[in-house]
Design an enzyme around this catalytic site. Sequence first.
Site, short mmCIF file in Angstrom:
data_model
loop_
_atom_site.label_atom_id
_atom_site.label_comp_id
_atom_site.label_asym_id
_atom_site.label_seq_id
_atom_site.Cartn_x
_atom_site.Cartn_y
_atom_site.Cartn_z
N CYS A 51 30.17 4.05 -12.07
CA CYS A 51 31.05 2.80 -11.92
C CYS A 51 31.14 1.97 -12.96
CB CYS A 51 30.76 2.08 -10.52
SG CYS A 51 31.04 3.39 -8.96
N1 COA Z 1 31.99 4.46 11.62
C1 COA Z 1 31.39 3.72 12.73
N2 COA Z 1 30.04 3.61 12.74
C2 COA Z 1 29.46 3.95 11.50
C3 COA Z 1 29.99 4.41 10.44
C4 COA Z 1 31.42 4.97 10.53
N3 COA Z 1 32.13 5.44 9.62
N4 COA Z 1 29.12 4.92 9.41
C5 COA Z 1 28.17 4.29 9.80
N5 COA Z 1 28.06 3.77 11.19
C6 COA Z 1 27.11 2.89 12.04
C7 COA Z 1 25.78 3.52 11.57
O1 COA Z 1 25.64 4.70 12.40
C8 COA Z 1 24.97 2.21 11.95
O2 COA Z 1 24.77 2.21 13.34
P1 COA Z 1 23.23 1.76 14.09
O3 COA Z 1 23.30 0.27 13.71
O4 COA Z 1 23.45 1.90 15.47
O5 COA Z 1 22.14 2.35 13.60
C9 COA Z 1 25.97 1.00 11.69
O6 COA Z 1 27.07 1.45 11.54
C10 COA Z 1 25.26 0.64 10.44
O7 COA Z 1 25.25 1.45 9.38
P2 COA Z 1 24.94 1.08 7.91
O8 COA Z 1 24.87 2.53 7.22
O9 COA Z 1 23.60 0.66 7.84
O10 COA Z 1 26.14 0.17 7.47
P3 COA Z 1 26.15 -0.91 6.50
O11 COA Z 1 26.35 -2.13 7.26
O12 COA Z 1 25.12 -0.93 5.50
O13 COA Z 1 27.27 -0.36 5.42
C11 COA Z 1 28.12 0.47 3.48
C12 COA Z 1 27.72 0.75 4.88
C13 COA Z 1 28.12 1.64 2.78
C14 COA Z 1 29.56 -0.01 3.64
C15 COA Z 1 27.26 -0.58 2.88
O14 COA Z 1 25.82 -0.48 3.02
C16 COA Z 1 27.63 -0.71 1.39
O15 COA Z 1 28.65 -1.06 1.14
N6 COA Z 1 26.58 -0.60 0.49
C17 COA Z 1 26.83 -0.77 -0.88
C18 COA Z 1 27.57 0.56 -1.51
C19 COA Z 1 28.15 0.27 -2.76
O16 COA Z 1 28.58 -0.43 -3.32
N7 COA Z 1 27.72 1.43 -3.41
C20 COA Z 1 28.33 1.78 -4.87
C21 COA Z 1 29.24 2.82 -4.92
S1 COA Z 1 29.68 3.11 -6.45
#
Ligand code: COA
Length: 373
Positions: free
Chosen positions: A156
């Site tokens: 990225c």
């Molecule tokens: N729909 C509904 N629920 C979902 C889901 C979806 N598509 N994906 C995950 N969940 C649920 C999980 O099961 C979890 O449930 P629980 O609390 O009952 O265990 C909850 O939502 C939280 O999941 P989590 O993975 O911890 O979400 P988060 O709040 O950390 O958000 C991201 C996920 C990926 C959006 C976030 O961590 C993020 O943006 N991180 C940085 C990513 C990034 O910038 N990467 C760089 C790539 S170049």
Amino acid sequence: MSTPVISATGLFTPEDSISNAELVESFNRHVERFNADNAEAIAAGTVQPLAPSSVEFIEKASGIKARHVLSKAPILDPEIMCPRLPERPDEELSVLAEIAVKAAQQALAAAGRDAKDVDAVLCACSNLQRAYPAIAIEVQAALGIEGFAFDMNVACSSATFGIQTAADFIRAGHAKSVLVVNPEVCSGHLNWRDRDSHFIFGDVATAILVEAQEIAPETHWEILGTRLLTQFSNNIRNNFGFLNRAAPDGIGQPDKLFRQEGRKVFREVVPMVSTLISGHMADLGLSADDLRRLWLHQANAGMNRLIAERVLGHEASAEESPTVLDTYANTSSAGSIIAFHLNSADLKAGEIGLICSFGAGYSAGSVFLRKAG
Ligand code: COA
């Protein structure tokens, strides 16, 4: 020594877009089918049932509402769930080169630059579609550019690494005009069956024309400074390669597609990037009050909110730190360049802004710009 500037940028956006509602509907049909097909094993406890995705979660967790893609129907077909971009004969322009050329033509036209006067092409992106010949050389040939071209991949952060490389060529006198292209067909590396990440990415191409100030158009962006940083992490990883290939849809081989530990990425990258920006800003003799705009990497609205707040010392307004996540999603290296391309025309001469990208590696790059003209 020539001063490097950004003369112009270009943006190619695929026509088709997938809304969160469309994406979730297709994903949940896949979940229903999987759970029905495996009902007995699920009841016996030998297979875990899949959980549905939700529009509300996606928007709240990421700020993403839609994403542009090159191959919409197959991605939404629960039988396929990946793009289908037919392989092209060697004589035909490859898809990555094609979208890069479209963005490049826009940048060249905006700068009033004839392709013949460009000295080098860098293709700086996350997802190169082949090993060689370089996509950059194909773009160079398609545009009729003399000189040299090569591909580079810093995930990225590729665009800011490309800008610094181009700026260094100009400072060293190796080139006066360097075209940096960032074609990103992210839909090809995304695991559309993975609930945690199926909503993250979109397709796009951007182009940046980095030139010596003396040949640049009157209105341009002086590059005040660039700084790059890398620090190894397995938290964003894709194992696809010549030694370990995958089926195009990645079924059964999810490690050959994008995967991440999203929470760890969030926690570790925010301080890394805020410290990089603040240190770079101080070394350039600038303070937060001097910064009119932040064009941040577009991965997650929450990350950008935190980084902007740490850099500026207050919560950033949409004007101070614009987002394109809602319509483009994460477009890897192109994200901060789209934000710049769409949200920079209103700055006045003398005003300062920052392009900053970050991502896998980990990697991060900051580019401070001052508008001239
Ligand atoms: N729909 C509904 N629920 C979902 C889901 C979806 N598509 N994906 C995950 N969940 C649920 C999980 O099961 C979890 O449930 P629980 O609390 O009952 O265990 C909850 O939502 C939280 O999941 P989590 O993975 O911890 O979400 P988060 O709040 O950390 O958000 C991201 C996920 C990926 C959006 C976030 O961590 C993020 O943006 N991180 C940085 C990513 C990034 O910038 N990467 C760089 C790539 S170049």
